[in-house]
Design a protein around this motif. Structure first.
Motif, short mmCIF file in Angstrom:
data_model
loop_
_atom_site.label_atom_id
_atom_site.label_comp_id
_atom_site.label_asym_id
_atom_site.label_seq_id
_atom_site.Cartn_x
_atom_site.Cartn_y
_atom_site.Cartn_z
N VAL A 86 0.86 -1.07 0.02
CA VAL A 86 0.11 -0.07 0.09
C VAL A 86 0.85 1.33 0.07
O VAL A 86 1.71 1.59 0.84
CB VAL A 86 -0.96 0.04 1.18
CG1 VAL A 86 -1.72 1.33 1.25
CG2 VAL A 86 -1.76 -1.15 1.21
N GLY A 87 0.77 1.97 -1.01
CA GLY A 87 1.66 3.46 -1.30
C GLY A 87 0.53 4.63 -1.25
O GLY A 87 1.22 5.60 -1.31
N GLY A 88 -0.83 4.30 -1.57
CA GLY A 88 -1.54 5.48 -1.60
C GLY A 88 -1.72 5.79 -2.83
O GLY A 88 -2.72 6.73 -3.12
N SER A 89 -1.37 5.15 -3.98
CA SER A 89 -1.64 5.51 -5.25
C SER A 89 -2.84 4.74 -5.73
O SER A 89 -3.57 4.03 -5.01
CB SER A 89 -0.46 4.86 -6.24
OG SER A 89 -0.42 3.49 -6.14
N LEU A 90 -3.53 5.17 -6.89
CA LEU A 90 -4.84 4.53 -7.25
C LEU A 90 -4.75 3.29 -7.51
O LEU A 90 -5.52 2.30 -7.10
CB LEU A 90 -5.21 5.05 -8.73
CG LEU A 90 -5.90 6.58 -8.37
CD1 LEU A 90 -6.21 7.03 -10.28
CD2 LEU A 90 -7.27 6.70 -7.68
N GLY A 91 -3.69 2.51 -8.00
CA GLY A 91 -3.16 1.05 -8.21
C GLY A 91 -2.94 0.34 -6.77
O GLY A 91 -3.71 -0.70 -6.91
N SER A 92 -2.29 1.14 -5.98
CA SER A 92 -2.51 0.54 -4.54
C SER A 92 -3.71 0.16 -3.75
O SER A 92 -4.07 -0.66 -3.09
CB SER A 92 -1.45 1.26 -3.47
OG SER A 92 -1.94 2.39 -2.77
N LEU A 93 -4.68 1.21 -4.25
CA LEU A 93 -6.05 1.11 -3.54
C LEU A 93 -6.72 0.24 -4.14
O LEU A 93 -7.58 -0.49 -3.57
CB LEU A 93 -6.35 2.54 -3.76
CG LEU A 93 -6.11 3.79 -2.98
CD1 LEU A 93 -6.89 5.22 -3.36
CD2 LEU A 93 -5.94 3.64 -1.39
N ALA A 94 -6.56 0.11 -5.47
CA ALA A 94 -7.29 -1.12 -6.18
C ALA A 94 -6.82 -2.49 -5.73
O ALA A 94 -7.56 -3.50 -5.64
CB ALA A 94 -7.11 -0.80 -7.72
N ALA A 95 -5.59 -2.46 -5.42
CA ALA A 95 -4.97 -3.78 -4.91
C ALA A 95 -5.58 -3.91 -3.58
O ALA A 95 -5.58 -5.13 -3.21
CB ALA A 95 -3.20 -3.49 -4.88
N LEU A 96 -5.56 -3.09 -2.85
CA LEU A 96 -6.18 -3.22 -1.29
C LEU A 96 -7.44 -3.83 -1.42
O LEU A 96 -7.65 -4.78 -0.76
CB LEU A 96 -5.97 -1.99 -0.67
CG LEU A 96 -6.35 -2.04 0.70
CD1 LEU A 96 -5.68 -2.76 1.57
CD2 LEU A 96 -6.23 -0.47 1.50
N ARG A 97 -8.37 -3.29 -2.46
CA ARG A 97 -9.80 -3.63 -2.38
C ARG A 97 -9.75 -5.16 -2.97
O ARG A 97 -10.21 -6.17 -2.55
CB ARG A 97 -10.43 -2.97 -3.46
CG ARG A 97 -10.86 -1.59 -2.92
CD ARG A 97 -11.91 -1.08 -3.93
NE ARG A 97 -11.67 0.40 -3.81
CZ ARG A 97 -10.96 1.26 -4.46
NH1 ARG A 97 -10.43 0.75 -5.43
NH2 ARG A 97 -10.69 2.62 -4.43
#
Length: 163
Positions: free
Chosen positions: A10-21
């Motif tokens: 998790v780094g806060g980018s849109l990609g990491s938010l999608a990865a978190l979901r």
């Protein structure tokens, strides 16, 4: 895949938010523990920091990394899910090696985000070469060209809170 954990970078980018979901979905589906990880380093780099260490400076940046992780969980999920076990880790080091260290079991699943059209992806390359577990790469959502163009031309005043 059962057993193991679902580890997500998790780094806060849109990609990491999608990865978190996606990681939450994987953890729910397999009844696994979710481990959300944010890696951080001193902004001047470890070599320069080693010459002039400042524990207060390091603590400040670790706190900022913790804020990034907490904010990402809130933005992506509306808070920590209650139906799965969640562990949040803030670890010092480069993202690739930190994630490989945490996702160290063959039965783990490592989930990372990817920017759409990203040509350089050193963290993903590192993970695909060095990790001992499966890696799921989740693309960031594509934004409409009009939105991207507007963001490129935005300045700080465009984001100021209107009272």
């Amino acid at each position: 895949m059962t057993g193991g954990r679902v580890v997500v970078g998790v780094g806060g980018s849109l990609g990491s938010l999608a990865a978190l979901r996606a990681a939450v979905d994987e953890a729910r589906a397999g009844g696994r523990v979710l481990v959300a990880v944010t890696a951080w380093e001193p902004p001047e780099g470890e070599a320069l920091y080693a010459r002039n260490p400042d524990t207060a400076w390091a603590a400040y940046h670790e706190g900022r990394a913790r804020d990034v992780l907490d904010r990402a969980v809130q933005e992506a999920l509306g808070g920590s899910p209650k139906d799965i076990a969640v562990r949040k880790l803030v670890l010092r080091g480069k993202a690739g090696p930190v994630l490989c260290t945490v996702a160290d079991r063959p039965q783990d699943l490592l989930v990372v985000g990817a920017r759409a059209g990203a040509r350089r992806a050193p963290v993903r390359r590192h993970l695909h070469r060095r990790t001992r577990c499966a890696v799921l790469t989740v693309p960031a959502p594509r934004l409409p060209k009009r939105t991207l163009r507007a963001l490129r031309h935005a300045n700080a005043e465009d984001f100021a809170l209107q009272g």
